[in-house]
Design an enzyme around this catalytic site. Structure first.
Site, PDB file in Angstrom:
ATOM      1  N   SER A  40      -1.364 -40.526 -34.057  1.00  0.00           N
ATOM      2  CA  SER A  40      -0.973 -39.490 -33.112  1.00  0.00           C
ATOM      3  C   SER A  40      -1.458 -38.112 -33.576  1.00  0.00           C
ATOM      4  CB  SER A  40       0.547 -39.529 -32.912  1.00  0.00           C
ATOM      5  OG  SER A  40       0.926 -38.897 -31.715  1.00  0.00           O
ATOM      6  N   ASP A  43       0.127 -44.492 -27.669  1.00  0.00           N
ATOM      7  CA  ASP A  43       0.348 -43.838 -28.962  1.00  0.00           C
ATOM      8  C   ASP A  43       0.638 -44.850 -30.085  1.00  0.00           C
ATOM      9  OD1 ASP A  43       1.726 -42.293 -31.093  1.00  0.00           O
ATOM     10  OD2 ASP A  43       1.645 -40.665 -29.628  1.00  0.00           O
TER      11      ASP A  43
END
Length: 294
Positions: A38, A183
């Site tokens: 991320s 993610d």
């Protein structure tokens, strides 16, 4: 001194990673291999591409984050359209602006695909919701019938930081069909395990930078309603696997940077708050290095 580095996810709190990198540069540490999830994937990729901490600080602090909120064109008011987009597109924002920005920044350093980086230089984490699997990029692209050498680095970063429901997920087309990628923090927000091998001697020290409290400092969550229950559920799902691994082996090699949770919900920060986050990263890293035995 050469080291390997792992950067955790953390959304806008990722600004603190810049401060940590500044101090490490000042102390003469050089990253040979990098990994991240991320926000940590963005940081790891920029360093892998050759950006200095000063250059990254300018890039991030002077970029207008609003440009990344690219909505799909619709005649409906956004208040209504966003719910339809969540249902049909699975995200309020497209994510193309973020990927294009990342692509330009990589290209400025001559990086386009993974073949432009030394083998093993950069590894990023994403989550394949279609198969329920964690993906290590670029390593696992072979499983999808996709040549990893020609896969765009910016695309891989975009996959790793595709916050569910906020950005539309990436649809990765493979030989077996279409896979929905989001993610990497869903399955491993801090992939310190990537550079650990119980059966071989480490080539160099592995240093982790994690945007959280350490296990002893971690405050107990207060759960009073359905919303706080969901937040606690998501946080536990995101961190439990990595926390178990850290507790057994690696805490002595991790810089923990605890950030007030109020920052997590803020996408736009004042200059004062941006610099406060960066300074927090600097302070914690200096404190860590005073005691680190590598």
């Amino acid at each position: 001194m050469n080291i390997d580095g792992v950067f955790s996810g953390g959304g806008i709190k990722g600004l603190a990673l810049i401060g940590a990198y500044e101090v490490l540069e000042e102390k003469g540490f050089t990253f040979k291999r990098l990994a991240g999830t991320s926000a940590g994937a963005i940081m790891a990729a920029l360093i892998a591409a050759g950006y200095t901490s000063k250059e990254i600080k300018v890039l991030i602090t002077e970029t207008d984050m609003k440009k990344f909120l690219d909505q799909r064109t619709t005649i409906l008011p956004f208040a209504l359209a966003k719910w339809l987009l969540l249902y049909w597109r699975m995200g309020m924002y497209v994510g193309n602006e973020l990927e294009e920005w990342l692509g330009k920044k990589m290209a400025d350093k001559g990086i386009y695909t993974f073949k432009d980086l030394p083998k093993g230089r950069l590894r990023l984490i994403a989550s394949d919701l279609s198969t329920g699997r964690l993906i290590v990029l670029p390593d696992d692209l072979d499983n999808y019938g996709i040549p990893k050498e020609t896969f765009p680095v910016a695309r891989a970063i975009r996959m790793s930081c595709g916050v569910p429901y906020f950005f539309e997920p990436v649809k990765l087309r493979s030989l077996s069909g279409e896979n929905i990628i989001v993610d990497g923090g869903i399955l491993s927000n801090f992939p310190m395990w990537l550079f650990q091998n119980d059966y071989s001697k480490k080539e160099r020290p592995v240093l982790g930078i994690k945007l959280s409290y350490n296990l002893e400092e971690q405050p107990k969550r207060v759960i009073k309603n359905g919303l706080s229950l969901f937040e606690a559920l998501f946080s536990t799902m995101k961190d439990a696997h990595d926390a178990r691994y850290i507790s057994r082996k690696l805490e002595k090699d991790i810089i923990f940077i605890p950030i007030d949770e109020s920052f997590s919900s803020e996408f736009f920060l004042s200059e004062e708050k941006k610099h406060a986050l960066i300074e927090k990263g600097r302070i914690r890293t200096k404190q860590f290095l005073e005691k680190w035995s590598y």
